[in-house]
Design a protein around this motif. Structure first.
Motif, PDB file in Angstrom:
ATOM      1  N   VAL A 198       0.453  -1.306   0.175  1.00 17.05           N
ATOM      2  CA  VAL A 198      -0.385   0.054   0.390  1.00 17.05           C
ATOM      3  C   VAL A 198       1.004   1.304  -0.364  1.00 17.05           C
ATOM      4  O   VAL A 198       1.249   1.501   0.547  1.00 17.05           O
ATOM      5  N   CYS A 199       0.692   2.128  -1.009  1.00 16.69           N
ATOM      6  CA  CYS A 199       1.261   3.493  -1.321  1.00 16.69           C
ATOM      7  C   CYS A 199       1.307   4.008  -0.106  1.00 16.69           C
ATOM      8  O   CYS A 199       0.032   4.870   0.476  1.00 16.69           O
ATOM      9  N   THR A 200       1.608   5.048   0.207  1.00 17.34           N
ATOM     10  CA  THR A 200       2.106   5.936   1.697  1.00 17.34           C
ATOM     11  C   THR A 200       2.299   6.885   0.868  1.00 17.34           C
ATOM     12  O   THR A 200       1.851   7.898   2.612  1.00 17.34           O
ATOM     13  N   CYS A 201       2.948   7.545   0.032  1.00 18.39           N
ATOM     14  CA  CYS A 201       3.288   8.793  -0.614  1.00 18.39           C
ATOM     15  C   CYS A 201       2.332   9.430  -1.552  1.00 18.39           C
ATOM     16  O   CYS A 201       2.471  10.627  -1.907  1.00 18.39           O
ATOM     17  N   ARG A 202       1.607   8.435  -1.718  1.00 19.28           N
ATOM     18  CA  ARG A 202       0.356   8.837  -2.331  1.00 19.28           C
ATOM     19  C   ARG A 202       0.815   9.156  -4.133  1.00 19.28           C
ATOM     20  O   ARG A 202      -0.351  10.024  -4.933  1.00 19.28           O
ATOM     21  N   ARG A 203       2.022   8.817  -4.409  1.00 18.56           N
ATOM     22  CA  ARG A 203       2.456   9.682  -6.055  1.00 18.56           C
ATOM     23  C   ARG A 203       2.596   8.727  -6.924  1.00 18.56           C
ATOM     24  O   ARG A 203       2.341   8.461  -7.451  1.00 18.56           O
ATOM     25  N   SER A 204       1.875   7.017  -6.365  1.00 19.51           N
ATOM     26  CA  SER A 204       2.466   5.418  -7.636  1.00 19.51           C
ATOM     27  C   SER A 204       0.923   5.911  -8.725  1.00 19.51           C
ATOM     28  O   SER A 204      -0.398   6.167  -7.913  1.00 19.51           O
ATOM     29  N   ARG A 205       1.237   5.615  -9.596  1.00 17.47           N
ATOM     30  CA  ARG A 205       0.205   5.707 -11.083  1.00 17.47           C
ATOM     31  C   ARG A 205      -0.702   4.829 -10.341  1.00 17.47           C
ATOM     32  O   ARG A 205      -1.967   5.652 -10.777  1.00 17.47           O
ATOM     33  N   SER A 206      -0.734   4.212  -9.560  1.00 16.35           N
ATOM     34  CA  SER A 206      -2.025   3.164  -9.319  1.00 16.35           C
ATOM     35  C   SER A 206      -2.483   3.026  -7.888  1.00 16.35           C
ATOM     36  O   SER A 206      -2.707   2.004  -6.833  1.00 16.35           O
ATOM     37  N   TYR A 207      -2.561   4.333  -7.603  1.00 15.67           N
ATOM     38  CA  TYR A 207      -2.719   4.575  -5.907  1.00 15.67           C
ATOM     39  C   TYR A 207      -4.186   3.956  -5.960  1.00 15.67           C
ATOM     40  O   TYR A 207      -4.644   3.497  -6.636  1.00 15.67           O
ATOM     41  N   PRO A 208      -4.197   3.410  -4.619  1.00 17.25           N
ATOM     42  CA  PRO A 208      -3.568   3.085  -3.238  1.00 17.25           C
ATOM     43  C   PRO A 208      -2.236   1.685  -3.007  1.00 17.25           C
ATOM     44  O   PRO A 208      -1.971   1.752  -2.145  1.00 17.25           O
ATOM     45  N   TRP A 209      -2.199   1.038  -4.327  1.00 13.83           N
ATOM     46  CA  TRP A 209      -0.844   0.495  -4.455  1.00 13.83           C
ATOM     47  C   TRP A 209       0.083   0.906  -4.946  1.00 13.83           C
ATOM     48  O   TRP A 209       0.317   1.296  -5.156  1.00 13.83           O
ATOM     49  N   CYS A 210       1.132   0.472  -4.252  1.00 13.84           N
ATOM     50  CA  CYS A 210       2.774   0.827  -4.688  1.00 13.84           C
ATOM     51  C   CYS A 210       2.663   0.148  -5.948  1.00 13.84           C
ATOM     52  O   CYS A 210       3.200  -0.992  -6.494  1.00 13.84           O
TER      53      CYS A 210
END
Length: 65
Positions: A33-45
């Motif tokens: 799970v992405c914590t920085c919120r910059r992933s293209r597939s947010y909420p997944w890292c």
């Protein structure tokens, strides 16, 4: 305490309700799970936003000497 530089690994399956009310679901056995919120597939890292480091001495050269 969360580290906002990297993902949080959670045992799956996982269902996350986002701020806008949509639900994201993953059936994988471990979910990043992405914590920085910059992933293209947010909420997944997906590491799409991470800087790629290049070896300056290998610039313009092939892998053979």
């Amino acid at each position: 305490m969360l580290d906002h530089q990297g993902p949080v690994l959670i045992e799956g399956p996982v269902e996350i309700v986002l701020e806008d009310g949509t639900v994201a679901r993953s059936d994988r056995f471990v979910v990043a799970v992405c914590t920085c919120r910059r992933s293209r597939s947010y909420p997944w890292c997906d590491t799409s936003h991470r800087a790629h480091r290049r070896n300056p001495s290998a610039r313009g050269k092939g892998s053979c000497p």
